[in-house]
Design a protein around this motif. Structure first.
Motif, PDB file in Angstrom:
ATOM      1  N   GLU A 185       0.830  -1.206   0.000  1.00  0.00           N
ATOM      2  CA  GLU A 185       0.000   0.000   0.000  1.00  0.00           C
ATOM      3  C   GLU A 185       0.865   1.256   0.000  1.00  0.00           C
ATOM      4  OE1 GLU A 185      -2.852   2.705  -0.322  1.00  0.00           O
ATOM      5  OE2 GLU A 185      -3.088   0.568  -0.687  1.00  0.00           O
ATOM      6  N   VAL A 186       1.968   1.239   0.743  1.00  0.00           N
ATOM      7  CA  VAL A 186       2.900   2.378   0.742  1.00  0.00           C
ATOM      8  C   VAL A 186       3.466   2.567  -0.667  1.00  0.00           C
ATOM      9  CG1 VAL A 186       5.107   3.245   1.608  1.00  0.00           C
ATOM     10  CG2 VAL A 186       3.474   2.196   3.183  1.00  0.00           C
ATOM     11  N   VAL A 187       3.890   1.475  -1.289  1.00  0.00           N
ATOM     12  CA  VAL A 187       4.453   1.544  -2.646  1.00  0.00           C
ATOM     13  C   VAL A 187       3.402   2.075  -3.619  1.00  0.00           C
ATOM     14  CG1 VAL A 187       5.376   0.176  -4.564  1.00  0.00           C
ATOM     15  CG2 VAL A 187       6.194  -0.231  -2.232  1.00  0.00           C
ATOM     16  N   ALA A 188       2.183   1.545  -3.567  1.00  0.00           N
ATOM     17  CA  ALA A 188       1.117   2.016  -4.452  1.00  0.00           C
ATOM     18  C   ALA A 188       0.824   3.498  -4.211  1.00  0.00           C
ATOM     19  CB  ALA A 188      -0.148   1.182  -4.248  1.00  0.00           C
ATOM     20  N   GLY A 189       0.829   3.905  -2.941  1.00  0.00           N
ATOM     21  CA  GLY A 189       0.590   5.301  -2.600  1.00  0.00           C
ATOM     22  C   GLY A 189       1.658   6.236  -3.127  1.00  0.00           C
ATOM     23  N   SER A 190       2.870   5.715  -3.284  1.00  0.00           N
ATOM     24  CA  SER A 190       3.955   6.563  -3.781  1.00  0.00           C
ATOM     25  C   SER A 190       3.684   7.045  -5.202  1.00  0.00           C
ATOM     26  CB  SER A 190       5.296   5.821  -3.709  1.00  0.00           C
ATOM     27  OG  SER A 190       5.409   4.834  -4.722  1.00  0.00           O
TER      28      SER A 190
ATOM     29  N   SER B 256      19.835  14.259  -4.183  1.00  0.00           N
ATOM     30  CA  SER B 256      18.714  14.470  -5.093  1.00  0.00           C
ATOM     31  C   SER B 256      17.899  15.650  -4.581  1.00  0.00           C
ATOM     32  CB  SER B 256      17.839  13.216  -5.167  1.00  0.00           C
ATOM     33  OG  SER B 256      16.711  13.462  -5.986  1.00  0.00           O
ATOM     34  N   VAL B 257      17.659  16.616  -5.437  1.00  0.00           N
ATOM     35  CA  VAL B 257      16.812  17.758  -5.099  1.00  0.00           C
ATOM     36  C   VAL B 257      15.533  17.621  -5.918  1.00  0.00           C
ATOM     37  CG1 VAL B 257      16.556  20.267  -5.173  1.00  0.00           C
ATOM     38  CG2 VAL B 257      18.758  19.254  -4.525  1.00  0.00           C
ATOM     39  N   ASP B 258      14.394  17.631  -5.224  1.00  0.00           N
ATOM     40  CA  ASP B 258      13.088  17.483  -5.867  1.00  0.00           C
ATOM     41  C   ASP B 258      12.242  18.715  -5.540  1.00  0.00           C
ATOM     42  OD1 ASP B 258      12.538  14.154  -6.399  1.00  0.00           O
ATOM     43  OD2 ASP B 258      14.217  14.733  -5.150  1.00  0.00           O
ATOM     44  N   ALA B 259      11.826  19.434  -6.560  1.00  0.00           N
ATOM     45  CA  ALA B 259      10.951  20.597  -6.382  1.00  0.00           C
ATOM     46  C   ALA B 259       9.509  20.175  -6.664  1.00  0.00           C
ATOM     47  CB  ALA B 259      11.368  21.718  -7.324  1.00  0.00           C
ATOM     48  N   PHE B 260       8.593  20.639  -5.842  1.00  0.00           N
ATOM     49  CA  PHE B 260       7.172  20.318  -5.978  1.00  0.00           C
ATOM     50  C   PHE B 260       6.382  21.598  -6.176  1.00  0.00           C
ATOM     51  CE2 PHE B 260       9.096  16.824  -3.751  1.00  0.00           C
ATOM     52  CZ  PHE B 260       8.469  15.705  -4.274  1.00  0.00           C
ATOM     53  N   ALA B 261       5.177  21.451  -6.703  1.00  0.00           N
ATOM     54  CA  ALA B 261       4.315  22.616  -6.924  1.00  0.00           C
ATOM     55  C   ALA B 261       3.799  23.200  -5.614  1.00  0.00           C
ATOM     56  CB  ALA B 261       3.140  22.230  -7.832  1.00  0.00           C
ATOM     57  N   SER B 262       3.804  22.381  -4.552  1.00  0.00           N
ATOM     58  CA  SER B 262       3.280  22.851  -3.270  1.00  0.00           C
ATOM     59  C   SER B 262       4.057  22.220  -2.117  1.00  0.00           C
ATOM     60  CB  SER B 262       1.797  22.475  -3.136  1.00  0.00           C
ATOM     61  OG  SER B 262       1.676  21.062  -2.989  1.00  0.00           O
TER      62      SER B 262
ATOM     63  N   THR C 102       6.049  17.548   1.533  1.00  0.00           N
ATOM     64  CA  THR C 102       5.730  16.866   2.786  1.00  0.00           C
ATOM     65  C   THR C 102       5.435  15.389   2.534  1.00  0.00           C
ATOM     66  OG1 THR C 102       4.902  18.920   3.761  1.00  0.00           O
ATOM     67  CG2 THR C 102       4.162  16.874   4.775  1.00  0.00           C
ATOM     68  N   GLN C 103       4.756  15.084   1.443  1.00  0.00           N
ATOM     69  CA  GLN C 103       4.480  13.694   1.082  1.00  0.00           C
ATOM     70  C   GLN C 103       5.770  12.910   0.856  1.00  0.00           C
ATOM     71  OE1 GLN C 103       1.889  13.985  -2.346  1.00  0.00           O
ATOM     72  NE2 GLN C 103       0.075  14.346  -1.082  1.00  0.00           N
TER      73      GLN C 103
ATOM     74  N   ARG D  10       9.184   7.931   5.947  1.00  0.00           N
ATOM     75  CA  ARG D  10       8.719   7.396   7.236  1.00  0.00           C
ATOM     76  C   ARG D  10       7.959   6.077   7.039  1.00  0.00           C
ATOM     77  NH1 ARG D  10       7.394  12.786   8.303  1.00  0.00           N
ATOM     78  NH2 ARG D  10       8.625  13.656   9.992  1.00  0.00           N
ATOM     79  N   GLN D  11       7.053   6.084   6.087  1.00  0.00           N
ATOM     80  CA  GLN D  11       6.221   4.916   5.832  1.00  0.00           C
ATOM     81  C   GLN D  11       7.046   3.726   5.340  1.00  0.00           C
ATOM     82  OE1 GLN D  11       2.852   4.537   6.496  1.00  0.00           O
ATOM     83  NE2 GLN D  11       3.207   6.445   7.586  1.00  0.00           N
ATOM     84  N   MET D  12       8.031   3.969   4.508  1.00  0.00           N
ATOM     85  CA  MET D  12       8.894   2.879   4.024  1.00  0.00           C
ATOM     86  C   MET D  12       9.596   2.215   5.206  1.00  0.00           C
ATOM     87  SD  MET D  12       8.603   2.491   0.719  1.00  0.00           S
ATOM     88  CE  MET D  12      10.033   1.508   0.308  1.00  0.00           C
ATOM     89  N   ARG D  13      10.107   3.026   6.128  1.00  0.00           N
ATOM     90  CA  ARG D  13      10.800   2.462   7.281  1.00  0.00           C
ATOM     91  C   ARG D  13       9.830   1.686   8.173  1.00  0.00           C
ATOM     92  NH1 ARG D  13      11.269   2.307  12.284  1.00  0.00           N
ATOM     93  NH2 ARG D  13      10.062   4.123  12.777  1.00  0.00           N
ATOM     94  N   GLN D  14       8.669   2.240   8.391  1.00  0.00           N
ATOM     95  CA  GLN D  14       7.719   1.620   9.317  1.00  0.00           C
ATOM     96  C   GLN D  14       7.031   0.382   8.741  1.00  0.00           C
ATOM     97  OE1 GLN D  14       5.102   4.882  10.263  1.00  0.00           O
ATOM     98  NE2 GLN D  14       6.622   5.893  11.553  1.00  0.00           N
ATOM     99  N   LYS D  15       6.816   0.346   7.436  1.00  0.00           N
ATOM    100  CA  LYS D  15       5.972  -0.715   6.878  1.00  0.00           C
ATOM    101  C   LYS D  15       6.653  -1.625   5.863  1.00  0.00           C
ATOM    102  CE  LYS D  15       1.833   1.796   7.912  1.00  0.00           C
ATOM    103  NZ  LYS D  15       0.671   2.490   7.463  1.00  0.00           N
ATOM    104  N   CYS D  16       7.878  -1.313   5.462  1.00  0.00           N
ATOM    105  CA  CYS D  16       8.486  -2.110   4.392  1.00  0.00           C
ATOM    106  C   CYS D  16       9.765  -2.839   4.795  1.00  0.00           C
ATOM    107  CB  CYS D  16       8.759  -1.235   3.176  1.00  0.00           C
ATOM    108  SG  CYS D  16       7.234  -0.724   2.336  1.00  0.00           S
TER     109      CYS D  16
END
Length: 178
Positions: free
Chosen positions: A43-48, A74-80, A85-86, A92-98
């Protein structure tokens, strides 16, 4: 991209081994590829792939001249801010669930990595796969993230990690002011 760490920003003698400084977002710049875990991890992977897509990405990998020490950025720019934050939350989710998930024929273990607070938000994870270790820290400044990966023993030198992550956030802040 001016926000990407360069060899001269690091303590010691470093050289660039690969880089892609074009802001073009490539297909594999979005989402988590090749991770196969239990239902929670899947689910974490699909959510990514449903999370906000970066509007620009730039990367550089550097090697210390006389060592096997490698640092990736790696520098990633987002529209918001929400998109950036995602990106932090995904770590966090990868560490906790994968932890224990498979990547190809390898099992990947994710562990906690204590890191100093950086930027508006930051999170670190220690990744072990195929007998190798990667300490990865993602830091957010506004709607942009910078991820610094310390391969193998590069993460053992806490003074180096502290200085490098501080420099990464400083470059990101300066680039945002331009």
């Amino acid at each position: 991209m001016a926000a990407v760490l360069a060899p001269g920003d690091l303590r010691g003698a470093w050289k660039t081994t690969s880089e892609d400084l074009s802001p073009d977002v490539k297909e594999r710049d979005h989402g988590v590829y090749g991770v196969d875990g239990d239902a929670a991890c899947d689910e974490v992977v699909a959510g990514s792939f449903r999370s906000a897509k970066a509007t620009a990405v730039a990367t550089r990998t550097m090697r210390e001249s006389n060592q096997q020490t490698v640092v990736g950025v790696s520098v990633d720019a987002f529209a918001s801010v929400e998109g950036a934050t995602q990106k932090v939350e995904l770590m966090r989710q990868m560490r906790q669930k994968c932890s224990g998930a498979a990547v190809g024929t390898y099992t990947v273990e994710y562990g906690v990595l204590s890191t100093p607070p950086r930027g508006d938000e930051s999170y670190g994870v220690q990744i072990r796969a195929n007998g190798q270790r990667f300490d990865e820290i993602v830091m957010r400044v506004g709607a942009t993230t910078v991820t610094v990966t310390f391969a193998e023993s590069a993460g053992d030198d806490t003074e180096f990690v502290d200085a490098t992550t501080a420099q990464a956030v400083e470059k990101l802040r300066k680039a945002a002011l331009r």
